[in-house]
Motif scaffolding. Sequence first.
Motif, PDB file in Angstrom:
ATOM      1  N   LEU A   1      -7.736  30.135  65.734  1.00  0.00           N
ATOM      2  CA  LEU A   1      -6.625  29.472  65.059  1.00  0.00           C
ATOM      3  C   LEU A   1      -5.691  28.740  66.009  1.00  0.00           C
ATOM      4  O   LEU A   1      -4.904  27.895  65.578  1.00  0.00           O
ATOM      5  CB  LEU A   1      -5.819  30.489  64.242  1.00  0.00           C
ATOM      6  N   VAL A   2      -5.749  29.058  67.288  1.00  0.00           N
ATOM      7  CA  VAL A   2      -4.839  28.443  68.249  1.00  0.00           C
ATOM      8  C   VAL A   2      -5.578  27.969  69.490  1.00  0.00           C
ATOM      9  O   VAL A   2      -6.650  28.463  69.821  1.00  0.00           O
ATOM     10  CB  VAL A   2      -3.707  29.412  68.663  1.00  0.00           C
ATOM     11  N   ASN A   3      -4.969  27.013  70.172  1.00  0.00           N
ATOM     12  CA  ASN A   3      -5.506  26.527  71.439  1.00  0.00           C
ATOM     13  C   ASN A   3      -4.514  26.869  72.551  1.00  0.00           C
ATOM     14  O   ASN A   3      -3.465  27.459  72.301  1.00  0.00           O
ATOM     15  CB  ASN A   3      -5.785  25.020  71.362  1.00  0.00           C
ATOM     16  N   SER A   4      -4.819  26.461  73.762  1.00  0.00           N
ATOM     17  CA  SER A   4      -3.967  26.818  74.897  1.00  0.00           C
ATOM     18  C   SER A   4      -2.586  26.170  74.810  1.00  0.00           C
ATOM     19  O   SER A   4      -1.594  26.767  75.225  1.00  0.00           O
ATOM     20  CB  SER A   4      -4.648  26.453  76.215  1.00  0.00           C
ATOM     21  N   LEU A   5      -2.498  24.977  74.251  1.00  0.00           N
ATOM     22  CA  LEU A   5      -1.196  24.324  74.092  1.00  0.00           C
ATOM     23  C   LEU A   5      -0.314  25.130  73.144  1.00  0.00           C
ATOM     24  O   LEU A   5       0.858  25.384  73.426  1.00  0.00           O
ATOM     25  CB  LEU A   5      -1.352  22.894  73.584  1.00  0.00           C
ATOM     26  N   PHE A   6      -0.887  25.552  72.024  1.00  0.00           N
ATOM     27  CA  PHE A   6      -0.100  26.345  71.086  1.00  0.00           C
ATOM     28  C   PHE A   6       0.266  27.694  71.697  1.00  0.00           C
ATOM     29  O   PHE A   6       1.350  28.226  71.431  1.00  0.00           O
ATOM     30  CB  PHE A   6      -0.825  26.558  69.760  1.00  0.00           C
ATOM     31  N   ALA A   7      -0.589  28.245  72.525  1.00  0.00           N
ATOM     32  CA  ALA A   7      -0.278  29.514  73.194  1.00  0.00           C
ATOM     33  C   ALA A   7       1.004  29.373  74.008  1.00  0.00           C
ATOM     34  O   ALA A   7       1.875  30.247  73.978  1.00  0.00           O
ATOM     35  CB  ALA A   7      -1.437  29.960  74.073  1.00  0.00           C
ATOM     36  N   MET A   8       1.144  28.260  74.709  1.00  0.00           N
ATOM     37  CA  MET A   8       2.355  28.032  75.499  1.00  0.00           C
ATOM     38  C   MET A   8       3.574  27.812  74.588  1.00  0.00           C
ATOM     39  O   MET A   8       4.670  28.273  74.890  1.00  0.00           O
ATOM     40  CB  MET A   8       2.175  26.850  76.447  1.00  0.00           C
ATOM     41  N   GLN A   9       3.374  27.135  73.472  1.00  0.00           N
ATOM     42  CA  GLN A   9       4.465  26.950  72.512  1.00  0.00           C
ATOM     43  C   GLN A   9       4.900  28.299  71.946  1.00  0.00           C
ATOM     44  O   GLN A   9       6.096  28.545  71.752  1.00  0.00           O
ATOM     45  CB  GLN A   9       4.030  26.027  71.374  1.00  0.00           C
ATOM     46  N   LEU A  10       3.939  29.171  71.706  1.00  0.00           N
ATOM     47  CA  LEU A  10       4.231  30.499  71.184  1.00  0.00           C
ATOM     48  C   LEU A  10       5.047  31.311  72.190  1.00  0.00           C
ATOM     49  O   LEU A  10       6.031  31.961  71.833  1.00  0.00           O
ATOM     50  CB  LEU A  10       2.925  31.220  70.833  1.00  0.00           C
ATOM     51  N   VAL A  11       4.667  31.251  73.439  1.00  0.00           N
ATOM     52  CA  VAL A  11       5.409  31.959  74.489  1.00  0.00           C
ATOM     53  C   VAL A  11       6.836  31.410  74.579  1.00  0.00           C
ATOM     54  O   VAL A  11       7.806  32.177  74.663  1.00  0.00           O
ATOM     55  CB  VAL A  11       4.680  31.850  75.846  1.00  0.00           C
ATOM     56  N   THR A  12       6.975  30.104  74.533  1.00  0.00           N
ATOM     57  CA  THR A  12       8.302  29.479  74.588  1.00  0.00           C
ATOM     58  C   THR A  12       9.150  29.909  73.394  1.00  0.00           C
ATOM     59  O   THR A  12      10.337  30.232  73.541  1.00  0.00           O
ATOM     60  CB  THR A  12       8.179  27.945  74.639  1.00  0.00           C
ATOM     61  N   TYR A  13       8.539  29.944  72.223  1.00  0.00           N
ATOM     62  CA  TYR A  13       9.244  30.413  71.019  1.00  0.00           C
ATOM     63  C   TYR A  13       9.736  31.844  71.214  1.00  0.00           C
ATOM     64  O   TYR A  13      10.897  32.152  70.929  1.00  0.00           O
ATOM     65  CB  TYR A  13       8.321  30.322  69.797  1.00  0.00           C
ATOM     66  N   VAL A  14       8.870  32.720  71.684  1.00  0.00           N
ATOM     67  CA  VAL A  14       9.238  34.125  71.885  1.00  0.00           C
ATOM     68  C   VAL A  14      10.413  34.232  72.865  1.00  0.00           C
ATOM     69  O   VAL A  14      11.371  34.954  72.610  1.00  0.00           O
ATOM     70  CB  VAL A  14       8.024  34.953  72.361  1.00  0.00           C
ATOM     71  N   GLU A  15      10.336  33.493  73.955  1.00  0.00           N
ATOM     72  CA  GLU A  15      11.420  33.544  74.946  1.00  0.00           C
ATOM     73  C   GLU A  15      12.742  33.066  74.357  1.00  0.00           C
ATOM     74  O   GLU A  15      13.777  33.714  74.523  1.00  0.00           O
ATOM     75  CB  GLU A  15      11.068  32.709  76.174  1.00  0.00           C
ATOM     76  N   ARG A  16      12.706  31.946  73.684  1.00  0.00           N
ATOM     77  CA  ARG A  16      13.940  31.362  73.151  1.00  0.00           C
ATOM     78  C   ARG A  16      14.492  32.146  71.971  1.00  0.00           C
ATOM     79  O   ARG A  16      15.687  32.423  71.898  1.00  0.00           O
ATOM     80  CB  ARG A  16      13.709  29.915  72.742  1.00  0.00           C
ATOM     81  N   ARG A  17      13.641  32.477  71.044  1.00  0.00           N
ATOM     82  CA  ARG A  17      14.108  33.142  69.816  1.00  0.00           C
ATOM     83  C   ARG A  17      14.610  34.551  70.074  1.00  0.00           C
ATOM     84  O   ARG A  17      15.600  34.998  69.502  1.00  0.00           O
ATOM     85  CB  ARG A  17      12.991  33.157  68.770  1.00  0.00           C
ATOM     86  N   PHE A  18      13.920  35.289  70.942  1.00  0.00           N
ATOM     87  CA  PHE A  18      14.249  36.694  71.140  1.00  0.00           C
ATOM     88  C   PHE A  18      14.971  36.961  72.457  1.00  0.00           C
ATOM     89  O   PHE A  18      15.305  38.101  72.755  1.00  0.00           O
ATOM     90  CB  PHE A  18      12.997  37.547  71.013  1.00  0.00           C
TER      91      PHE A  18
END
Length: 87
Positions: free
Chosen positions: A36-53
């Motif tokens: 469902l995800v690629n490496s670009l989305f993986a980095m977006q997910l990590v960025t989301y986790v850092e910023r949101r939480f």
Amino acid sequence: MTTEQPDSIRDEVRRYLAGHLDRQVSDDVDIFAVGLVNSLFAMQLVTYVERRFGVVVETDELEDLRNFCSVDAITDYVAGKTASPVE
């Protein structure tokens, strides 16, 4: 950094993934294994986790995709990072 409740984290992560994947996924589904995800989305997910939480994802934590492979894994990861230290 704020202390987040696991149910709140889970709900936020579900919404984020559903919005970006255009579908709901079960909390235990490995989003990498099912493609469902690629490496670009993986980095977006990590960025989301850092910023949101308000957490910092360390390099060694980034190398272990198990921290980010499912709603359950992300919830556990964030809950662990935001937990108040025991005194």
